[in-house]
Scaffold this motif. Structure first.
Motif, PDB file in Angstrom:
ATOM      1  N   VAL B 227     -37.561  27.835 -40.304  1.00  0.00           N
ATOM      2  CA  VAL B 227     -36.219  28.360 -40.557  1.00  0.00           C
ATOM      3  C   VAL B 227     -35.715  27.893 -41.923  1.00  0.00           C
ATOM      4  O   VAL B 227     -35.994  26.763 -42.341  1.00  0.00           O
ATOM      5  CB  VAL B 227     -35.202  27.929 -39.476  1.00  0.00           C
ATOM      6  CG1 VAL B 227     -35.534  28.574 -38.136  1.00  0.00           C
ATOM      7  CG2 VAL B 227     -35.150  26.422 -39.339  1.00  0.00           C
ATOM      8  N   PRO B 228     -34.981  28.756 -42.624  1.00  0.00           N
ATOM      9  CA  PRO B 228     -34.346  28.303 -43.856  1.00  0.00           C
ATOM     10  C   PRO B 228     -33.023  27.609 -43.516  1.00  0.00           C
ATOM     11  O   PRO B 228     -32.245  28.119 -42.714  1.00  0.00           O
ATOM     12  CB  PRO B 228     -34.084  29.609 -44.624  1.00  0.00           C
ATOM     13  CG  PRO B 228     -34.092  30.693 -43.589  1.00  0.00           C
ATOM     14  CD  PRO B 228     -34.728  30.176 -42.343  1.00  0.00           C
ATOM     15  N   VAL B 229     -32.805  26.434 -44.072  1.00  0.00           N
ATOM     16  CA  VAL B 229     -31.527  25.747 -43.871  1.00  0.00           C
ATOM     17  C   VAL B 229     -30.995  25.298 -45.225  1.00  0.00           C
ATOM     18  O   VAL B 229     -31.775  25.018 -46.134  1.00  0.00           O
ATOM     19  CB  VAL B 229     -31.653  24.513 -42.948  1.00  0.00           C
ATOM     20  CG1 VAL B 229     -32.076  24.912 -41.549  1.00  0.00           C
ATOM     21  CG2 VAL B 229     -32.633  23.509 -43.511  1.00  0.00           C
ATOM     22  N   ARG B 230     -29.685  25.253 -45.344  1.00  0.00           N
ATOM     23  CA  ARG B 230     -29.127  24.819 -46.623  1.00  0.00           C
ATOM     24  C   ARG B 230     -29.457  23.350 -46.836  1.00  0.00           C
ATOM     25  O   ARG B 230     -29.498  22.571 -45.876  1.00  0.00           O
ATOM     26  CB  ARG B 230     -27.617  25.075 -46.676  1.00  0.00           C
ATOM     27  CG  ARG B 230     -26.839  24.277 -45.685  1.00  0.00           C
ATOM     28  CD  ARG B 230     -25.323  24.408 -45.855  1.00  0.00           C
ATOM     29  NE  ARG B 230     -24.665  23.564 -44.846  1.00  0.00           N
ATOM     30  CZ  ARG B 230     -24.447  22.268 -45.013  1.00  0.00           C
ATOM     31  NH1 ARG B 230     -24.779  21.671 -46.127  1.00  0.00           N
ATOM     32  NH2 ARG B 230     -23.871  21.549 -44.060  1.00  0.00           N
ATOM     33  N   ALA B 231     -29.698  22.991 -48.088  1.00  0.00           N
ATOM     34  CA  ALA B 231     -30.010  21.599 -48.397  1.00  0.00           C
ATOM     35  C   ALA B 231     -28.839  20.723 -47.980  1.00  0.00           C
ATOM     36  O   ALA B 231     -27.682  21.061 -48.227  1.00  0.00           O
ATOM     37  CB  ALA B 231     -30.289  21.446 -49.893  1.00  0.00           C
ATOM     38  N   GLY B 232     -29.129  19.628 -47.322  1.00  0.00           N
ATOM     39  CA  GLY B 232     -28.074  18.729 -46.879  1.00  0.00           C
ATOM     40  C   GLY B 232     -27.492  19.090 -45.531  1.00  0.00           C
ATOM     41  O   GLY B 232     -26.445  18.556 -45.136  1.00  0.00           O
ATOM     42  N   ALA B 233     -28.130  19.996 -44.799  1.00  0.00           N
ATOM     43  CA  ALA B 233     -27.647  20.364 -43.466  1.00  0.00           C
ATOM     44  C   ALA B 233     -27.817  19.179 -42.520  1.00  0.00           C
ATOM     45  O   ALA B 233     -28.704  18.336 -42.705  1.00  0.00           O
ATOM     46  CB  ALA B 233     -28.425  21.563 -42.947  1.00  0.00           C
ATOM     47  N   SER B 234     -26.971  19.122 -41.480  1.00  0.00           N
ATOM     48  CA  SER B 234     -27.123  18.060 -40.492  1.00  0.00           C
ATOM     49  C   SER B 234     -28.251  18.433 -39.537  1.00  0.00           C
ATOM     50  O   SER B 234     -28.629  19.594 -39.407  1.00  0.00           O
ATOM     51  CB  SER B 234     -25.827  17.865 -39.717  1.00  0.00           C
ATOM     52  OG  SER B 234     -25.633  18.964 -38.854  1.00  0.00           O
ATOM     53  N   LEU B 235     -28.788  17.438 -38.841  1.00  0.00           N
ATOM     54  CA  LEU B 235     -29.851  17.692 -37.874  1.00  0.00           C
ATOM     55  C   LEU B 235     -29.390  18.674 -36.797  1.00  0.00           C
ATOM     56  O   LEU B 235     -30.160  19.539 -36.378  1.00  0.00           O
ATOM     57  CB  LEU B 235     -30.278  16.380 -37.225  1.00  0.00           C
ATOM     58  CG  LEU B 235     -31.271  15.554 -38.037  1.00  0.00           C
ATOM     59  CD1 LEU B 235     -31.399  14.159 -37.451  1.00  0.00           C
ATOM     60  CD2 LEU B 235     -32.629  16.239 -38.062  1.00  0.00           C
ATOM     61  N   SER B 236     -28.133  18.554 -36.364  1.00  0.00           N
ATOM     62  CA  SER B 236     -27.619  19.487 -35.356  1.00  0.00           C
ATOM     63  C   SER B 236     -27.649  20.916 -35.878  1.00  0.00           C
ATOM     64  O   SER B 236     -28.002  21.852 -35.147  1.00  0.00           O
ATOM     65  CB  SER B 236     -26.183  19.126 -34.969  1.00  0.00           C
ATOM     66  OG  SER B 236     -26.108  17.769 -34.659  1.00  0.00           O
ATOM     67  N   GLU B 237     -27.297  21.100 -37.150  1.00  0.00           N
ATOM     68  CA  GLU B 237     -27.353  22.441 -37.743  1.00  0.00           C
ATOM     69  C   GLU B 237     -28.781  22.964 -37.797  1.00  0.00           C
ATOM     70  O   GLU B 237     -29.028  24.154 -37.602  1.00  0.00           O
ATOM     71  CB  GLU B 237     -26.752  22.424 -39.158  1.00  0.00           C
ATOM     72  CG  GLU B 237     -25.245  22.281 -39.205  1.00  0.00           C
ATOM     73  CD  GLU B 237     -24.749  22.153 -40.657  1.00  0.00           C
ATOM     74  OE1 GLU B 237     -24.362  23.181 -41.216  1.00  0.00           O
ATOM     75  OE2 GLU B 237     -24.782  21.033 -41.207  1.00  0.00           O
ATOM     76  N   VAL B 238     -29.713  22.063 -38.083  1.00  0.00           N
ATOM     77  CA  VAL B 238     -31.121  22.470 -38.155  1.00  0.00           C
ATOM     78  C   VAL B 238     -31.596  22.931 -36.776  1.00  0.00           C
ATOM     79  O   VAL B 238     -32.257  23.965 -36.646  1.00  0.00           O
ATOM     80  CB  VAL B 238     -31.997  21.304 -38.683  1.00  0.00           C
ATOM     81  CG1 VAL B 238     -33.476  21.636 -38.557  1.00  0.00           C
ATOM     82  CG2 VAL B 238     -31.641  20.992 -40.133  1.00  0.00           C
ATOM     83  N   LEU B 239     -31.232  22.190 -35.731  1.00  0.00           N
ATOM     84  CA  LEU B 239     -31.629  22.581 -34.373  1.00  0.00           C
ATOM     85  C   LEU B 239     -30.960  23.905 -34.003  1.00  0.00           C
ATOM     86  O   LEU B 239     -31.584  24.774 -33.376  1.00  0.00           O
ATOM     87  CB  LEU B 239     -31.260  21.498 -33.360  1.00  0.00           C
ATOM     88  CG  LEU B 239     -31.932  20.126 -33.567  1.00  0.00           C
ATOM     89  CD1 LEU B 239     -31.586  19.180 -32.425  1.00  0.00           C
ATOM     90  CD2 LEU B 239     -33.443  20.258 -33.692  1.00  0.00           C
ATOM     91  N   ALA B 240     -29.720  24.084 -34.426  1.00  0.00           N
ATOM     92  CA  ALA B 240     -29.008  25.347 -34.147  1.00  0.00           C
ATOM     93  C   ALA B 240     -29.706  26.513 -34.838  1.00  0.00           C
ATOM     94  O   ALA B 240     -29.803  27.618 -34.289  1.00  0.00           O
ATOM     95  CB  ALA B 240     -27.550  25.239 -34.591  1.00  0.00           C
ATOM     96  N   ALA B 241     -30.220  26.281 -36.059  1.00  0.00           N
ATOM     97  CA  ALA B 241     -30.906  27.343 -36.804  1.00  0.00           C
ATOM     98  C   ALA B 241     -32.175  27.788 -36.081  1.00  0.00           C
ATOM     99  O   ALA B 241     -32.658  28.906 -36.280  1.00  0.00           O
ATOM    100  CB  ALA B 241     -31.240  26.865 -38.218  1.00  0.00           C
TER     101      ALA B 241
END
Lengths: 64, 380
Positions: B227-241
């Motif tokens: 998944v692409p995630v914005r640099a500096g995303a939180s781990l929770s955001e990464v799991l949500a992605a």
């Protein structure tokens, strides 16, 4: 001066720790663990001898 | 243009599709000698960093490898079982990688380019088809690297391309000084090269503002994958992605098999390529024991701390899982692995083991008090 070990070349002969116990101890598998930092001036001659004595020349002395 | 889809399109882009989506590299702006400097300046202005795990500034690396008749090596091997971002890039966006490879070759004055993938990799077809569509200034050769974990380590790649031996060479000299066949060599991850292409295609300012990292998310998530995630995303955001959690997540392993466990999901990510989410029902010690056994088996068997230390701490973890008290031995052995190998393989295993003991401290006690804490975990 600083000591370093070529980790690929080293064959755990252990002579280095015998010749320079002030700076080198062996881990439980017989591989050298070096004290950090430069070799104190008083030990430079001994360190050179230890490096020269390594059967596979894996122990080296370099200008730090 | 949505920046979240620029790196990884939903379907494979052929050359025409790639040009429609990303545009054409403005070579005219970079063709002369000053252009090489401008290219490196753009990488610095964009704060581009290596995506192979090191996070080293790309501009510094490019500048170090500038020389006559140098070689550029694109590392697309991806030996870590928890990471698939490079394969995804080469399968879906091969021309972005190849644009980046040509830009890097131009920046350092390379006359040769090599794209390395593991032997038998499913991306070979996509790569070959993409190369057949292009007319590159610097010819690109595809090299198939043996399928071993440490074979894609930087010095191992250089060693393999020079001699056919895919084992790490050690730290001296750097490939930028003496690399493949003794020539100055730049080794960059294919993801880094794709990002370099985006820096040039979008401009450093736009790139920095919209920067995304490709992260492979696996474990207890609904839609595991890249998944692409914005640099500096939180781990929770990464799991949500990755579709969100399928069940409560007790800890995440950040950075692949040689990475770090953490139970704090509020932490942020930058430059991290892989995240594994351990479900609350699974035993983190058991998972770690299995990964350590894998890492021990994948050693190049060149250096003592790796040859003997890795199997030893893998056995200690297995003993811990079965209720034996190996904690004192681990406390003594783990620090002995760091910084004593020809490559960072033992350092990664030590990092994993130490972070597991910290993160699953309560589970260690549970195992010592009588058997297991949770169900054994499967390993990717």
């Amino acid at each position: 001066m600083k000591l370093s070990v070529d980790p690929i070349g080293c064959r755990a002969h252990g002579l280095c720790a015998d010749l320079l116990p002030e700076r080198i101890r062996l881990d439980e598998w017989g591989y050298p663990v070096l004290a950090s930092g430069p070799v104190p001036p008083g030990l430079v001659a001994d360190a050179r001898r230890a490096a020269a004595a390594c059967p596979v020349l894996a122990l080296r002395m370099r200008k730090s | 243009m949505s920046t979240l889809t620029t790196l990884l399109p939903p379907h494979r882009l052929d050359l025409a599709g790639h040009r429609r989506h990303h545009g054409v590299v403005p070579w005219v702006a970079y063709h002369d000698d000053d252009g090489r400097d401008r290219l490196i300046d753009a990488a610095r202005a964009a704060d581009l960093r290596g995506r192979g795990g090191g996070g080293f500034p790309t501009a510094v690396k490019l500048r170090a490898a500038r020389a006559r008749r140098s070689i550029v090596v694109a590392n697309g091997c991806e030996g870590d079982p928890l990471s698939r971002k490079d394969a995804a890039l080469l399968a879906l966006s091969p021309h972005l990688v190849l644009d980046g490879l040509q830009l890097a070759a131009h920046a350092i004055g390379a006359t040769e380019a090599v794209l390395c993938v593991h032997a038998g990799s499913p991306v070979l077809g996509s790569v070959a088809a993409a190369l057949a569509e292009r007319e590159d200034r610097v010819p690109v050769r595809v090299a198939e690297i043996p399928r071993r974990y440490v074979a894609s380590e930087e010095s191992a790649l250089v060693h393999y391309l020079t001699s056919g031996d895919a084992r790490p060479l050690g730290k001296q000299p750097r490939p930028a000084e003496r690399g493949v066949r003794g020539r100055p060599t730049l080794v960059d991850n294919v993801d880094t090269l794709a990002q370099l292409a985006l820096v040039v295609l979008l401009g450093p300012n736009h790139y920095r503002a919209a920067r995304t990292d490709l992260v492979t998310v696996t474990g207890a998530v609904r839609a595991p994958g890249v998944v692409p995630v914005r640099a500096g995303a939180s781990l929770s955001e990464v799991l949500a992605a990755a579709g969100g959690e399928t069940e409560p997540v007790q800890a995440v392993l950040i950075g692949g098999y040689g990475g770090t466990w953490t139970a704090d999901l509020r932490g942020t990510l930058s430059g991290i390529a892989a995240v594994y989410a351990l479900p609350a029902s699974a035993c983190g010690l058991d998972y770690t024991a299995k990964v350590l056994a894998f890492l021990a088996a994948e050693s190049a068997r060149q250096c003592g701390p790796c040859m003997f230390g890795l199997p030893a701490i893998a056995a200690d973890f297995a003993e811990l899982v079965h209720g034996g008290n190996a904690t004192d031995r681990l406390a003594r052995r783990i620090p002995l692995l760091t910084g004593r190998g020809a490559c960072a393989h033992p350092d990664g295993a030590a990092r994993l083991a130490a972070s597991a003991l910290r993160t699953f401290e309560a589970d260690v006690c549970a195992h010592l008090a009588g058997g297991r804490c949770r169900v054994p975990a499967g390993v990717a």
